[in-house]
Structure formats: structure tokens, C-alpha cells
Design an enzyme around this catalytic site. Structure first.
Site, PDB file in Angstrom:
ATOM      1  N   ASP A 141       0.829  -1.260  -0.128  1.00  0.00           N
ATOM      2  CA  ASP A 141      -0.074  -0.017  -0.038  1.00  0.00           C
ATOM      3  C   ASP A 141       0.951   1.268  -0.037  1.00  0.00           C
ATOM      4  O   ASP A 141       0.295   2.290  -0.103  1.00  0.00           O
ATOM      5  CB  ASP A 141      -0.928  -0.152   1.386  1.00  0.00           C
ATOM      6  N   ASP A 451     -11.356  -6.425  10.366  1.00  0.00           N
ATOM      7  CA  ASP A 451     -11.233  -8.158  10.343  1.00  0.00           C
ATOM      8  C   ASP A 451     -12.600  -8.785  11.312  1.00  0.00           C
ATOM      9  O   ASP A 451     -13.203  -9.448  11.090  1.00  0.00           O
ATOM     10  CB  ASP A 451     -10.055  -8.606  10.810  1.00  0.00           C
TER      11      ASP A 451
END
Length: 743
Positions: A141, A451
Site C-alpha cells: 500500500d 477483520d
């Protein structure tokens, strides 16, 4: 063979022992808690009487602690343990094993060094699994050409490393971790292995030197950029937050020339830096994972996806096969959406100075959650069914046929170059516009702990999960080695969890009618980490201030109401110690964990609660903070010596220091005053009347001993800055002086 038509399971599930005894113990503690509530509610001072405000505050705090304790029982009510049978898997399904795609995520080459990243990549490339069915994807990223260069070097080194691992069956298969193990005496006595070890280690060190040199230069030398066409992608690179999609297939598993030095097929290896634009929200790790899901679906389309953080290398080459025992079991496998492994660490000190092992969570709590519907998705070390991540709902009638899946895999004739250009759009900023990605497909958006809400949503669609904690840990990573990083990390986790509780994903709301109440409670334990700060702060300050002014807030030793308090306190801490020791810890490790429990609740959770509420009110935005994986050598040395690190003017240190000084002043002042004014006999009577308050204040002082040493004794770089010490003392003295104003 089994009695059910010849069915032999690929895994077995056993309940923990001693559950009846524990439930009786928990019932007795609950009775004690109720008696404490009754005492508080029936002995509130009348309006105008001394101590009324403190008494009401303690009632509220004790109601909260009792309620939270009830929630935690969901973690211990039905402990479950799993065992897999990999030999049965091989006998029945070796030719039908599904393709597995491994996602490794990194976001900053400064915080997450490329050498650490590629060691993780190499460890998962070396799984004991058919390489033609294994694909590894690195999501970068930061869009760093240094990370790309490091991965390119790793792809070349893998041609030597993978056959070495297979030939000698080495564990772990992270080169750095293995060489460290060999240095510590785990290298074996085989002459052939020793000879090969010398050669492979030399190759690794040469690779490391090249990567380190490039990192020190701050750029990739021109001669190295000419070695691979992929570097041309950085010609139009503006910044980490403003660049096109970069997609490079470094090893194409379909290429007949993609083989190691022994002539064996290599796993597919892909680098991806999704498109970033300043005006577009990129949704942090969840956005990166979703881009990987889409790109991999057109390249390898593995039925099973493993995601790991870049600092969590594979420590067990059999982990894929263990996970498949759950997915491929003919009777129960169709219910399981994901298999979660514990998050363990290889850099912990013996006594866990920062309590970073999650020992009780790993060895107790997740086993308990597994027994009531399945563990949370922890964000790393987790195997998923691809179809479930893509939004499929559970149905008893629908089963995944692994033979059919093998026929449906991508078998395109397009070249790697053509695929790279064709698939870049799948990782563009605009691809997800007006789609269900981040909502009903892929990982969920809108929270720092994406998550947890993703796993919760999957379970609410009818799926179950499984927790597997093998003797040889599947993944090992790096725990925080400084106090500030540990507190920051827990602030991020607890803030994200509390955001969930305040959102539409509240487990009691979303899970109602979809998952059982016990599992809703289990999620709520973590979602309510942050609000614990309020009751803990009250208990850490107010009783000590009332002790200073001579006002009792607890029953005296001669009162029958003293016994519920003493029993609950003794039961809580004795059980906590026993649980910690049973989980493999030490007495000092338990004490350090208790200290960190207090530090987190009075700092990390306080900031987390504040920020979560501000975000809920629309006054702030979600942020994602990385924790640094590299530290100064002096800091590392002190960490290994188990000396706490206070060497900065970090805001949370000011709070910790102020609380420590306040309790020290209160306890010291009271002890000196009572000994001087009332003598030994009067002092004994005082201690009888104020026993629990003295005990509480004394415990808070005792737990702060490392901070006092950092403030007044230590001279090294980890000492508490004098400015923080001075500020803390002044604030503590001011608060103690003002305590006479408390009603």
C-alpha cells in the site's frame, strides 16, 4: 473406520476438562458480586453525609465490573479443543487439493522493513503443498519500489531456498528465523545439510546486502532498475497517495521455465500496489484485501485464501493441510467459513514485560469462543473460503465440491504481460463505485478493525468458524518492544472494537436471532474493552483521595460485608494467576500482564473511548496507525533486560505518572500521619477500618514501581523525562490538595 457409513473425520473436537468445577466456582463468584452490589445499594450515605459522591461512583463502577465479568464468562463456559488428521487428508484428497492464494499485506517500508516482508513471503512460498496450487500475492500500500525490488530479489532467492527447505524438511521456513535457530543450536548434524546451509546462507546474506544498500541510498540504482521491466511502472509515480495501479507477476506458475534449481515448479508470485488518489478514501487494509481478492480471482482463483500480516511469518509448513482438514471434512466441513490460527510472537521476553503474548486469549479465551460458535476473525493467520468472502450465504443444502472447483480454475492462454495490463482496472480507485464491495462482498469498510466486523457478518450469514492452536505455532510475529508502541496499538484495537459497538455492527444488535447469545457476549467483551477506562480510572483515583481525607468507602474487617469483597478479590486474582500459569506463563509474567492491564485501561482505552465517541458524533474521522517494527539497539537491549521504556514525553506517560504520583502521595501521607498522630495501636485500628482502601492504594503503588524507578532512579535513555515527572507531581499534589472539596 467410523460407525457413520464408513465416515472417518478429518478433525475431532473435544470439550475441555473441569468445566463443571469451573462453573461452580463462577457461580460462587457471582454470588459474591451480587452481595457487593447489595452492600453498595443499601449503604449509600444520606445527602450531605461525607463520602456520598464517592460511594455512588463506586456503585456504578462495581455494577460495570460485575456486568463485564458476566460477559467474560462466555469465553470460559465451554472450552473446546481441536485435533486434525493430515494423513487422512492426504490419503483421501491428495489429488484433489484446492488451490490456495496467500495474501501478504504491507503498508510502509520504513515501519515494516522490506527484509522482514520478504522473509514472510518466502516462508509462505515454502509451504509443504503442491507449488502449482499455491500462489502468493504481496499487497504494497506504499507503492514502494524498494519493496518491489526486495520481492524481485526474493523471487530469485526462492529458486534456492524452496528446494533446500523441501530436501531437509527445515522449520521454520523464514530464512532469517531459520538461520537464527541454527545459530542457537538447531541446525542438525547432517554433513550434506551443513554444506548446503553454508551456501544458502551466503546467498541470503548477499541478497540482504543488496537490499540494505538500496535502502540506505533511498532509491534503486539505475543498473538494478534495468534488470526488470516492472521498474518502469514507477516512471509515472507521484507519491504513496497518488499513483496508478502497479501489478507485476514476478513468477508465473504457468510458465514452464518458472522452476527452481532442482527443476521443480515454483509457486506463482505477484506484486500489487493498488491505485491511490488523494481525493479517494482507500479503506486501509480492507481495501487492499478486496483488491487482492479481485485480482487473484482472475489469475489463480484459489478456493482457499490465507491472509497474513507482513510481520507474521509461517512457522509451520503444515498449516495449509491442517486448515484443509476443517474445510474438506465430509460431514462438518461445509459449515466452516474460516479457520483462525492464534497470533503468536517470537520476540517476547521470559516475563513478558509488556504483557504482549496474549497468552490467556490464545490458550483459554479463543478455545472458549470456539465452543460457542467459532472464533473472531483476527485479521492475520486466517484461512478463508473465497466464496464466503465474496458474500455467499450458508445453506445446508449447498456444499463445495472440490473436484468441481479444480475444473473451474483459471486456465487463460494470455501472457503475464497481457494479464498485468488487463487486470489493473480491478485495483483501481473507481472499480468499487456503486458495487457491493466493502458491504456485502469482501472485507467490510468503515472501521479500523475491519477483520472483526467481517468475521461477525460471516457468522451472521449462518457460517461457523474454527480455531486451531497446534503445538507448533503456525505463525510468529513481532510484539511491541516499547511501552508507547504497545499502548498505541491497544488504543487502535480498542477504539475500533468500541466503534463496532456504537455502529450497526453491534454484536447484540446485528447478531440477535442470527448467532447465539453466548457468541454475542463473546464479541461484546472485546467491543467493550475501551469503556472499561471509566470505572478503572474512578477506582484508581477516588478511593485513594478519600483515604487521604479519612473517609471509608469499604466495609471494615470486622463487618460481615467485608467477606464478599475479600472473596471476590482473592478469587479473581488467584484464578487469574492459575490461568496464566496453566497457559505457560510465569508469576512475574502474570504480574507484568496485570500492570499492563491497568496501564491500558487508564490510557489506551481512555483515548480510544474519547476518539470513538467523537467519531460517532461526526467530529472526527477513522485513522489507521501502523506500529513500528524496528527499534533502536539501546531500546532493544533494555527490552531484553525487561526494563520498561519511558523515554519520551508521550501524553499517555503523563497520565500514568500522574496516577502513580497521586497514589504514592496518598498512601505515604496517610501512613506517616497515622503513625505520628495515633501511635501503633491507633494505626492498627485505622488499618482495620480502612483495610480495603489501603490494600487498593498500596497495590496501585506497587504496580507502579517501574515508573518510580524511571522517574527517580534510572539514568539511561529509557528514564521518564524530568518534565513529565515534574508535571505529574504538580498535578497530583494539586488534586490531593483539592480532595477536601469532595462531597
Amino acid at each position: 473406520m467410523g460407525s457413520d457409513g464408513g465416515y472417518v473425520p478429518l478433525f475431532e473436537t473435544k470439550r475441555g476438562k473441569g468445566l463443571v468445577v469451573y462453573r461452580l466456582f463462577a457461580a460462587s463468584v457471582f454470588v459474591g458480586i451480587v452481595l457487593i452490589w447489595i452492600y453498595r445499594a443499601t449503604h449509600i450515605p444520606r445527602p450531605g453525609e461525607d463520602g456520598r459522591l464517592g460511594w455512588i461512583g463506586l456503585l456504578a463502577a462495581e455494577l460495570w465490573f460485575g456486568f463485564y465479568w458476566i460477559l467474560t464468562q462466555s469465553h470460559r463456559w465451554n472450552l473446546t479443543y481441536r485435533r486434525t488428521f493430515k494423513e487422512r487428508l492426504s490419503q483421501r484428497f491428495e489429488s484433489e487439493l484446492p488451490a490456495v492464494d496467500v495474501f501478504v499485506c504491507t503498508a510502509d517500508p520504513d515501519m515494516e522493513p522490506p527484509m522482514m516482508v520478504i522473509n514472510t513471503v518466502l516462508s509462505v512460498m515454502a509451504y509443504d503443498y503442491p507449488p502449482e496450487k499455491l500462489s502468493v500475492y504481496l499487497s504494497d500500500d506504499a507503492g514502494s519500489d524498494l519493496t518491489f525490488y526486495s520481492l524481485l530479489e526474493a523471487s530469485r532467492f526462492s529458486k534456492h531456498w524452496l528446494p533446500f527447505c523441501k530436501k531437509f524438511g527445515v522449520e521454520p521456513r523464514s530464512p532469517a528465523a531459520y538461520f537464527t535457530a541454527v545459530h542457537d543450536g538447531g541446525g542438525g548434524d547432517d554433513n550434506d545439510q551443513v554444506s548446503n546451509l553454508s551456501s544458502i546462507k551466503k546467498l541470503y546474506e548477499e541478497m540482504e546486502d543488496r537490499i540494505t544498500t538500496a535502502a540506505k541510498l533511498g532509491r534503486i540504482p539505475d543498473n538494478l532498475r534495468l534488470e526488470h521491466k516492472g521498474f518502469s511502472q514507477w516512471n509515472s509515480f507521484s507519491s504513496r497517495e497518488d499513483h496508478d495501479t502497479i501489478l507485476q507477476i514476478l513468477i508465473d506458475g504457468r510458465d514452464p521455465n518458472a522452476k527452481d534449481i532442482e527443476g521443480c515448479v515454483l509457486p506463482t508470485l505477484v506484486y500489487l500496489a493498488r491505485e491511490k488518489r488523494p481525493h479517494r478514501h482507500h479503506n486501509f487494509k480492507a481495501g487492499a484485501m478486496n483488491a487482492l481478492i479481485r485480482v487473484s480471482s482472475e489469475l489463480s482463483n484459489g478456493e482457499v485464501i490465507l491472509n497474513v500480516d507482513c510481520d507474521m511469518y509461517s512457522n509451520n509448513s503444515q498449516s495449509i493441510r491442517d486448515a484443509l482438514c476443517f474445510f474438506m471434512d465430509e460431514k462438518k466441513g461445509h459449515e466452516i467459513a474460516f479457520v483462525q490460527y492464534p497470533q503468536c510472537f517470537n520476540n517476547l521476553t521470559k516475563n513478558e514485560v509488556y504483557g504482549g503474548s496474549f497468552r490467556v486469549i490464545i490458550e483459554v479465551e479463543f478455545h472458549g469462543i470456539d465452543g460457542i460458535g467459532g472464533p473472531l476473525y483476527g485479521g492475520t493467520g486466517c484461512f478463508h473460503r473465497r466464496e464466503v468472502l465474496c458474500g455467499r450465504k450458508f445453506s445446508k443444502e449447498s456444499r463445495l465440491e472440490w473436484k468441481t472447483c479444480a475444473k473451474n480454475r483459471r486456465n487463460t492462454k494470455e501472457s503475464a504481460n497481457e494479464l498485468e495490463e488487463k487486470l489493473k482496472g480491478l485495483a483501481s480507485c473507481t472499480y468499487e463505485d456503486n458495487t457491493q464491495w466493502g458491504k456485502e462482498m469482501g472485507l467490510k469498510y468503515g472501521c479500523a478493525v475491519e477483520d472483526v466486523i467481517t468475521g461477525l457478518s460471516i457468522q451472521c450469514r449462518g457460517w461457523k468458524s474454527a480455531y486451531y492452536n497446534p503445538a507448533r505455532k503456525a505463525f510468529l510475529g513481532l510484539a511491541s518492544t516499547t511501552l508507547d508502541l504497545s499502548l498505541i496499538q491497544h488504543k487502535r484495537w480498542s477504539e475500533g472494537d468500541f466503534q463496532i459497538f456504537l455502529s450497526e455492527y453491534n454484536p447484540l444488535r446485528l447478531g440477535h436471532g442470527r448467532i447465539n447469545l453466548a457468541l454475542q457476549m463473546a464479541y461484546s467483551v472485546y467491543c467493550l474493552w475501551a469503556p472499561n477506562c471509566l470505572a478503572t480510572l474512578f477506582y484508581s483515583v477516588i478511593p485513594s483521595l478519600y483515604l487521604l481525607r479519612g473517609t471509608a468507602l469499604f466495609p471494615q474487617v470486622s463487618s460481615r460485608w467485608f467477606w464478599p469483597f475479600s472473596y471476590v478479590i482473592a478469587a479473581r486474582y488467584c484464578f487469574s494467576l492459575a490461568e496464566f500459569l496453566w497457559s505457560g506463563g510465569t508469576v512475574l509474567g502474570w504480574w507484568n500482564t496485570e500492570r499492563m492491564w491497568l496501564h491500558k485501561r487508564t490510557t489506551s482505552y481512555l483515548f480510544a473511548t474519547t476518539d470513538a465517541i467523537l467519531r460517532f458524533l461526526g467530529l472526527s474521522e477513522t485513522s489507521f496507525v501502523l506500529t513500528k517494527k524496528v527499534t533502536d539497539p539501546d531500546v532493544t537491549r533494555r527490552y531484553e533486560q525487561e526494563m520498561m521504556e519511558f523515554g519520551s514525553d508521550f501524553a499517555m506517560f503523563t497520565i500514568l505518572a500522574t496516577l502513580a504520583m497521586l497514589n504514592l502521595i496518598c498512601l505515604g501521607s496517610v501512613m506517616v500521619k497515622r503513625l505520628i498522630t495515633v501511635g501503633n495501636f491507633g494505626f492498627v485500628l485505622f488499618c482495620e477500618a480502612f483495610a480495603l482502601q489501603v490494600l487498593l492504594c498500596g497495590a496501585l503503588v506497587l504496580v507502579s514501581l517501574p515508573l518510580y524507578a524511571a522517574a527517580f532512579v534510572r539514568k539511561d535513555g529509557g528514564k521518564l523525562p524530568s518534565s513529565v515527572t515534574t508535571k505529574a507531581i504538580l498535578v497530583a499534589v494539586f488534586v490531593c490538595t483539592c480532595s477536601v472539596l469532595l462531597p
